[in-house]
Design an enzyme around this catalytic site. Structure first.
Site, short mmCIF file in Angstrom:
data_model
loop_
_atom_site.label_atom_id
_atom_site.label_comp_id
_atom_site.label_asym_id
_atom_site.label_seq_id
_atom_site.Cartn_x
_atom_site.Cartn_y
_atom_site.Cartn_z
CB CYS A 72 38.02 35.56 31.31
SG CYS A 72 39.68 35.25 31.96
N GLY A 108 29.36 38.05 28.76
CA GLY A 108 29.65 38.16 30.18
C GLY A 108 31.15 38.22 30.44
CB CYS A 109 33.10 39.74 33.19
SG CYS A 109 32.17 39.17 34.63
CG PHE A 110 33.96 34.30 35.28
CD1 PHE A 110 35.31 34.00 35.24
CD2 PHE A 110 33.37 34.42 36.54
CE1 PHE A 110 36.07 33.84 36.39
CE2 PHE A 110 34.11 34.28 37.69
CZ PHE A 110 35.46 33.98 37.62
CB ALA A 111 31.11 34.33 29.04
#
Length: 331
Positions: free
Chosen positions: A145, A140-143
């Site tokens: 980052c 995932g994107c937040f994951a």
């Protein structure tokens, strides 16, 4: 096959959305890829540039309502839950590599589907496993980052206190389908918290940190914000640490030394440095007993389609950066 000029055939399922559009932009310019088809159930027969208007003049590809398995790699650019449904009703030969951009197969408990197993596709964590993988669960994107901001500490067993994170993401992180919180008149000149302490990507983060630091069980206190901009994630992470600023900087530089897209600095960073690229920039600073780590990525490239292509490059033995040497929108 590193540096090879050979080409593979790629198919895209769900090509009309944001991640599908990013996948097209990257693969159209990839030296080792031919796009065999771009499937979209709602756009079959339409030119790709009629949906992704910035691709006008770049391609005469049309969306297909069908798909073929006569390919080397299949990208699933579909919504959460839809990848599993797709594989429930479609048999994909083992010879076809699958790279899934949904959250359906990211966690250990959901990483198997029928006879297929999915490797968690964060290259900075699992590069060797990715190289030999049949199927990839793209992070995932937040994951992505947050993990890139914490992995070096976990690798040294130095995550021994609570972690505090504030992160802000652009509106494209919510997907293409309009909603009350993605509508321009609501999002513009506005800021709001969502899923405080309960964001679904925390499960991915926890599993990865435990992979490097077995037994890690410290609280990750994460407050996500909806930003009033289109692309990019910025996360500020802080925790108690006995490391000096110089020691922390060296630790991070050594961890990412062989990873071409993650770069570490003590200088101030900002989102425009990474938007439209597959890069992650990490800034290290020490404030008293607190270590502050700032991590920035583009949610649609390093946080989604760019990382998927990076995984494809590793699987097929191409240059890891092939097709991904992209310029940021610095001004």
């Amino acid at each position: 096959m590193t540096g090879s000029t050979s080409k593979i055939n790629a198919g895209i399922i769900g090509g009309a959305g944001y991640t599908g559009g990013e996948m097209l932009r990257i693969l159209l310019n990839h030296p080792n890829v031919e796009i065999a088809f771009v499937q979209s159930s709602s756009n079959g027969g339409n030119y790709v540039y009629e949906v992704h208007t910035d691709l006008f003049g770049d391609t005469d590809l049309k969306f297909s309502s069908e798909f073929s398995t006569d390919i080397d790699v299949l990208f699933l650019c579909v919504g959460h839950g839809d990848a599993k449904k797709f594989l429930d009703v479609n048999e994909i030969p083992d010879a076809v590599k699958i790279i899934d951009l949904s959250q359906d197969f990211r966690l250990a408990e959901s990483s198997k589907h029928k006879a297929k197993s999915f490797v968690y596709g964060l290259p900075e964590l699992n590069r060797d496993a990715i190289k030999s993988a049949q199927n990839i669960a793209n992070p995932g994107c937040f994951a992505t980052c947050l993990q890139l901001g914490l992995l070096p500490l976990a690798a040294r067993g130095l995550l021994n206190t609570e972690v505090h994170i504030t992160g802000t993401t652009g509106s494209t992180g919510a997907g293409q389908s309009p909603s009350a919180t993605t509508h321009f008149t609501w999002r513009n000149d506005n800021l709001s918290i969502y899923k405080a302490f309960e964001h679904q990507h925390l499960n991915e983060v926890g599993e990865s940190l435990n992979q490097l630091q077995p037994g890690f069980g410290q609280a990750i206190n994460f407050i996500p914000y909806r930003g009033d901009y289109t692309r990019g994630i910025i996360a500020s992470i802080y925790l108690d640490s006995e490391l000096s600023g110089d020691e922390a900087l060296k630790l991070y530089e050594e961890y990412y030394n062989y990873h071409p897209f993650t770069h570490v600095t003590s200088r101030n960073i900002d989102l425009k440095q990474v938007v439209n690229t597959n890069k992650c920039f990490i800034q290290i600073a020490k404030h008293g007993s607190k270590l502050l780590i700032t991590s920035i990525i583009d949610n649609l490239t390093k946080g989604a389609s760019g990382q998927a292509v990076q995984n494809m490059n590793l699987i097929f033995g191409f240059d890891e950066t092939a097709g991904l040497k992209l310029k940021a929108t610095a001004f």
